[in-house]
Write a protein that holds these residues in place. Structure first.
Motif, PDB file in Angstrom:
ATOM      1  N   ALA A   1      50.119  46.681  26.331  1.00  0.00           N
ATOM      2  CA  ALA A   1      49.144  45.833  27.034  1.00  0.00           C
ATOM      3  C   ALA A   1      47.717  46.261  26.709  1.00  0.00           C
ATOM      4  CB  ALA A   1      49.391  45.894  28.532  1.00  0.00           C
TER       5      ALA A   1
ATOM      6  N   ARG B   1      45.360  43.642  25.012  1.00  0.00           N
ATOM      7  CA  ARG B   1      44.393  42.979  25.894  1.00  0.00           C
ATOM      8  C   ARG B   1      43.323  43.910  26.447  1.00  0.00           C
ATOM      9  NH1 ARG B   1      49.266  40.942  26.381  1.00  0.00           N
ATOM     10  NH2 ARG B   1      49.929  42.519  27.890  1.00  0.00           N
TER      11      ARG B   1
ATOM     12  N   ALA C   1      45.892  47.063  31.433  1.00  0.00           N
ATOM     13  CA  ALA C   1      47.256  46.814  31.906  1.00  0.00           C
ATOM     14  C   ALA C   1      47.238  46.725  33.415  1.00  0.00           C
ATOM     15  CB  ALA C   1      48.199  47.931  31.456  1.00  0.00           C
TER      16      ALA C   1
ATOM     17  N   ARG D   1      54.969  39.517  32.636  1.00  0.00           N
ATOM     18  CA  ARG D   1      55.518  39.589  31.286  1.00  0.00           C
ATOM     19  C   ARG D   1      56.834  40.356  31.255  1.00  0.00           C
ATOM     20  NH1 ARG D   1      49.922  40.168  30.855  1.00  0.00           N
ATOM     21  NH2 ARG D   1      48.970  38.423  29.683  1.00  0.00           N
TER      22      ARG D   1
ATOM     23  N   ASP E   1      51.600  42.811  33.721  1.00  0.00           N
ATOM     24  CA  ASP E   1      52.297  43.284  32.532  1.00  0.00           C
ATOM     25  C   ASP E   1      53.711  43.729  32.870  1.00  0.00           C
ATOM     26  OD1 ASP E   1      50.246  43.099  30.359  1.00  0.00           O
ATOM     27  OD2 ASP E   1      49.129  44.235  31.848  1.00  0.00           O
TER      28      ASP E   1
END
Length: 233
Positions: free
Chosen positions: A29, A33, A36, A188, A126
Motif C-alpha cells: 500500500a 499509494r 496504508a 482491498r 487496505d
C-alpha cells in the motif's frame, strides 16, 4: 461471494501468518499509494498478530490504524479497544490511530465523531481484520441489537452506527460504535480470525445460511468479495 480458509496448527501459527500478510499489505500500500490504512478488530485472537506486526520495520508514520468497533468508554478505560491497540503497537514509532469515540466515551458525541472521521477517510481500507463471537457477531454487529438491520443494509450510505447489544455482555456492558457492514467491506483485503471448534461450528452455520440478522458475520461471508478465513484450534 468467496472465502478461502487457512487452517493452522495453533494460535501462534495463525498470528505469525496473519502478521506476515499484513506486513506485505502495508508495504504494498505504501509503495502504491504512499500510505496504508487498516481497520482492526479487538478481542483476544488477533492481538498476537498485531504485536508481531508492530515489531516489523515499516514506515509507520505512513500508516493509520482504526478499530472496527469501539466501546463507549473513556480512552484510558481497560475495556477500550483503542487503548489495547495503542499498547500492542507501542513499538511502531510514528503510527497514527483514528478513534471512533470521544475521549470520554460519550455515545452521542462518539457517533458524530466516528461519522465525521470516516467521511475524512473515505477510501478503501487496505485491510480489515475481523473476529467473530460465539453468537456470530462481528465488529459490534450483534444479533438482536437495535439498528442492526440498518448497519447491515448495504444500500445505506452510513459508515458508522451506535449499537447497544441485547443483553449487554456482562464482561463489557457498554454501548458500542461500529463500522457498518458496507464500510467493513470497502476494503482491498478482508481477514476473519477465529479459534476453537465452537466458533468453527458457528462459522459453518453462517456459511450454510444467509441470515445476517441471526448471524451477522453472514453479511460479510455472503458479500461479493473474497474473505480470507484464518482458523486454528
Amino acid at each position: 461471494m468467496a472465502w478461502i480458509e487457512h487452517l493452522y496448527v495453533d494460535a501462534d501459527a495463525l498470528a505469525a501468518s496473519l502478521a506476515a500478510r499484513l506486513e506485505d499489505i502495508v508495504r504494498e500500500a505504501i509503495a502504491a499509494r504512499g500510505h496504508a490504512m487498516l481497520a482492526l478488530a479487538g478481542g483476544r485472537t488477533p492481538f498476537p498478530a498485531y504485536r508481531a506486526l508492530a515489531a516489523c520495520a515499516l514506515d509507520w508514520h505512513k500508516v493509520v490504524l482504526m478499530p472496527t468497533d469501539e466501546r463507549c468508554v473513556a480512552h484510558d478505560h481497560p475495556a477500550c479497544n483503542l487503548r489495547e491497540m495503542r499498547a500492542a503497537f507501542a513499538p511502531a514509532a510514528g503510527v497514527r490511530f483514528a478513534s471512533l469515540t470521544a475521549d470520554d466515551g460519550d455515545p452521542e458525541r462518539s457517533l458524530a465523531q466516528a461519522r465525521t472521521l470516516l467521511s475524512q477517510h473515505a477510501g478503501a481500507f487496505d485491510a480489515v481484520v475481523l473476529g467473530m463471537g460465539n453468537d456470530a457477531h462481528t465488529a459490534s454487529l450483534f444479533p438482536g441489537a437495535e439498528h442492526l438491520a440498518e448497519a447491515l443494509d448495504m444500500a445505506k450510505p452510513v459508515d458508522a452506527f451506535r449499537i447497544d447489544p441485547r443483553p449487554l455482555p456482562a464482561e463489557a456492558p457498554f454501548p458500542r460504535i461500529t463500522l457498518s457492514a458496507a464500510r467493513l467491506l470497502h476494503a482491498r483485503s478482508i481477514h476473519l480470525t477465529i479459534t476453537g471448534e465452537g466458533k468453527h461450528a458457528v462459522l459453518r452455520e453462517a456459511q450454510a445460511t444467509h441470515d445476517p440478522l441471526r448471524h451477522p458475520i453472514a453479511a460479510i461471508l455472503h458479500a461479493p468479495v473474497t474473505v480470507l478465513i484464518h482458523w486454528s484450534e
